[in-house]
Design a protein around this motif. Structure first.
Motif, PDB file in Angstrom:
ATOM      1  N   ILE A  30     -25.072   7.359  -6.398  1.00 57.17           N
ATOM      2  CA  ILE A  30     -25.207   8.790  -6.122  1.00 57.17           C
ATOM      3  C   ILE A  30     -23.868   9.493  -6.309  1.00 57.17           C
ATOM      4  CG2 ILE A  30     -25.654  10.478  -4.297  1.00 57.17           C
ATOM      5  CD1 ILE A  30     -27.864   8.571  -3.314  1.00 57.17           C
ATOM      6  N   CYS A  31     -22.778   8.881  -5.865  1.00 56.18           N
ATOM      7  CA  CYS A  31     -21.443   9.470  -6.037  1.00 56.18           C
ATOM      8  C   CYS A  31     -21.085   9.603  -7.519  1.00 56.18           C
ATOM      9  CB  CYS A  31     -20.385   8.642  -5.312  1.00 56.18           C
ATOM     10  SG  CYS A  31     -20.457   8.806  -3.526  1.00 56.18           S
ATOM     11  N   ILE A  32     -21.426   8.603  -8.325  1.00 58.20           N
ATOM     12  CA  ILE A  32     -21.140   8.658  -9.764  1.00 58.20           C
ATOM     13  C   ILE A  32     -21.909   9.805 -10.413  1.00 58.20           C
ATOM     14  CG2 ILE A  32     -21.494   7.437 -11.960  1.00 58.20           C
ATOM     15  CD1 ILE A  32     -20.782   4.850 -10.433  1.00 58.20           C
ATOM     16  N   PHE A  33     -23.197   9.963 -10.073  1.00 57.42           N
ATOM     17  CA  PHE A  33     -23.979  11.078 -10.630  1.00 57.42           C
ATOM     18  C   PHE A  33     -23.434  12.427 -10.195  1.00 57.42           C
ATOM     19  CE2 PHE A  33     -27.506   7.984 -11.339  1.00 57.42           C
ATOM     20  CZ  PHE A  33     -27.612   8.202 -12.696  1.00 57.42           C
ATOM     21  N   ILE A  34     -22.978  12.547  -8.975  1.00 64.75           N
ATOM     22  CA  ILE A  34     -22.393  13.801  -8.496  1.00 64.75           C
ATOM     23  C   ILE A  34     -21.102  14.101  -9.253  1.00 64.75           C
ATOM     24  CG2 ILE A  34     -21.280  14.902  -6.509  1.00 64.75           C
ATOM     25  CD1 ILE A  34     -23.434  13.567  -4.765  1.00 64.75           C
ATOM     26  N   CYS A  35     -20.278  13.069  -9.479  1.00 63.79           N
ATOM     27  CA  CYS A  35     -19.023  13.265 -10.234  1.00 63.79           C
ATOM     28  C   CYS A  35     -19.314  13.718 -11.661  1.00 63.79           C
ATOM     29  CB  CYS A  35     -18.202  11.984 -10.236  1.00 63.79           C
ATOM     30  SG  CYS A  35     -17.498  11.577  -8.636  1.00 63.79           S
ATOM     31  N   PHE A  36     -20.297  13.088 -12.326  1.00 66.04           N
ATOM     32  CA  PHE A  36     -20.657  13.515 -13.677  1.00 66.04           C
ATOM     33  C   PHE A  36     -21.191  14.943 -13.681  1.00 66.04           C
ATOM     34  CE2 PHE A  36     -20.921   8.985 -15.125  1.00 66.04           C
ATOM     35  CZ  PHE A  36     -20.012   9.116 -16.145  1.00 66.04           C
ATOM     36  N   ILE A  38     -20.418  17.396 -11.593  1.00 62.35           N
ATOM     37  CA  ILE A  38     -19.285  18.308 -11.412  1.00 62.35           C
ATOM     38  C   ILE A  38     -18.449  18.384 -12.688  1.00 62.35           C
ATOM     39  CG2 ILE A  38     -17.119  18.627 -10.150  1.00 62.35           C
ATOM     40  CD1 ILE A  38     -18.572  17.509  -7.679  1.00 62.35           C
ATOM     41  N   TYR A  39     -18.260  17.256 -13.366  1.00 59.73           N
ATOM     42  CA  TYR A  39     -17.487  17.244 -14.608  1.00 59.73           C
ATOM     43  C   TYR A  39     -18.131  18.144 -15.652  1.00 59.73           C
ATOM     44  CZ  TYR A  39     -15.622  15.590 -19.026  1.00 59.73           C
ATOM     45  OH  TYR A  39     -15.068  15.521 -20.281  1.00 59.73           O
ATOM     46  N   PHE A  40     -19.457  18.027 -15.834  1.00 62.30           N
ATOM     47  CA  PHE A  40     -20.120  18.828 -16.860  1.00 62.30           C
ATOM     48  C   PHE A  40     -20.240  20.294 -16.471  1.00 62.30           C
ATOM     49  CE2 PHE A  40     -21.781  14.648 -18.326  1.00 62.30           C
ATOM     50  CZ  PHE A  40     -21.188  14.690 -19.577  1.00 62.30           C
ATOM     51  N   ILE A  41     -20.192  20.604 -15.187  1.00 58.84           N
ATOM     52  CA  ILE A  41     -20.187  21.998 -14.762  1.00 58.84           C
ATOM     53  C   ILE A  41     -18.832  22.631 -15.076  1.00 58.84           C
ATOM     54  CG2 ILE A  41     -20.188  23.490 -12.726  1.00 58.84           C
ATOM     55  CD1 ILE A  41     -22.365  21.656 -11.576  1.00 58.84           C
TER      56      ILE A  41
END
Length: 176
Positions: A30-36, A38-41
């Motif tokens: 879940i943390c990895i998906f949240i980081c990705f 935020i990165y793409f935003i």
């Protein structure tokens, strides 16, 4: 009086902690998906991408022309400019000069795009005004021309870009 039978269960001293591992793995995923996300935003897709191998058309550094009418300049691959966005570097390679520079692309106060070069070659240090022109050569072919210039320095290069045609997705079973 009947005797009560006692039921004894052995309690293991070291209970395995098996329920914690799936929770930790789910938390990490879940943390990895949240980081990705935020990165793409935050990622700026309007950034200019010049990466690749380019063909120089004019190289004038400190008033000296390096693209003379030499027979050896006609060989393909003899003169090339390689731009690497990962390391932000430009490698200029001709028969007369072989140098590299680090770059950063910025907008100036007049909203013009400029590229800031830093190199061991003193003439390449500084701000260069950048102009990009795209010429349509056909239905799927473009010629991209880039001009970098400062007071005594001109670096012009180009690349042919072929865009493959869009192919529709093949029909799937049950699709209307």
């Amino acid at each position: 009086m009947p005797k009560k039978k006692s039921i004894r269960r052995s309690i293991p001293l070291d209970q395995p902690n098996t329920k914690q591992k799936p929770k930790i793995i789910k938390f990490i995923i879940i943390c990895i998906f949240i980081c990705f996300g935020i990165y793409f935003i935050v990622w700026n897709s309007k950034q200019i991408n010049l990466e690749g191998v380019w063909t120089p058309t004019k190289i004038v550094i400190d008033g000296k022309n390096f693209m003379t009418d030499n027979v050896l300049n006609d060989f393909e691959g003899a003169n090339q400019i390689i731009i690497n966005n990962w390391s932000n570097s430009i490698d200029i390679s001709t028969f007369d000069i072989d140098t590299s520079a680090q770059f950063s692309i910025e907008k100036d106060n007049k909203d013009n795009t400029e590229i800031i070069l830093t190199s061991k070659e003193k003439a390449l240090n500084g701000d260069f005004e950048m102009k990009i022109d795209t010429i349509d050569l056909g239905p799927q072919e473009y010629l991209v021309k880039v001009e970098l210039h400062s007071k005594k320095n001109y670096i012009n290069f180009q690349k042919r870009v072929i865009v493959p045609p869009w192919k529709p997705e093949p029909p799937r079973r049950g699709q209307v």
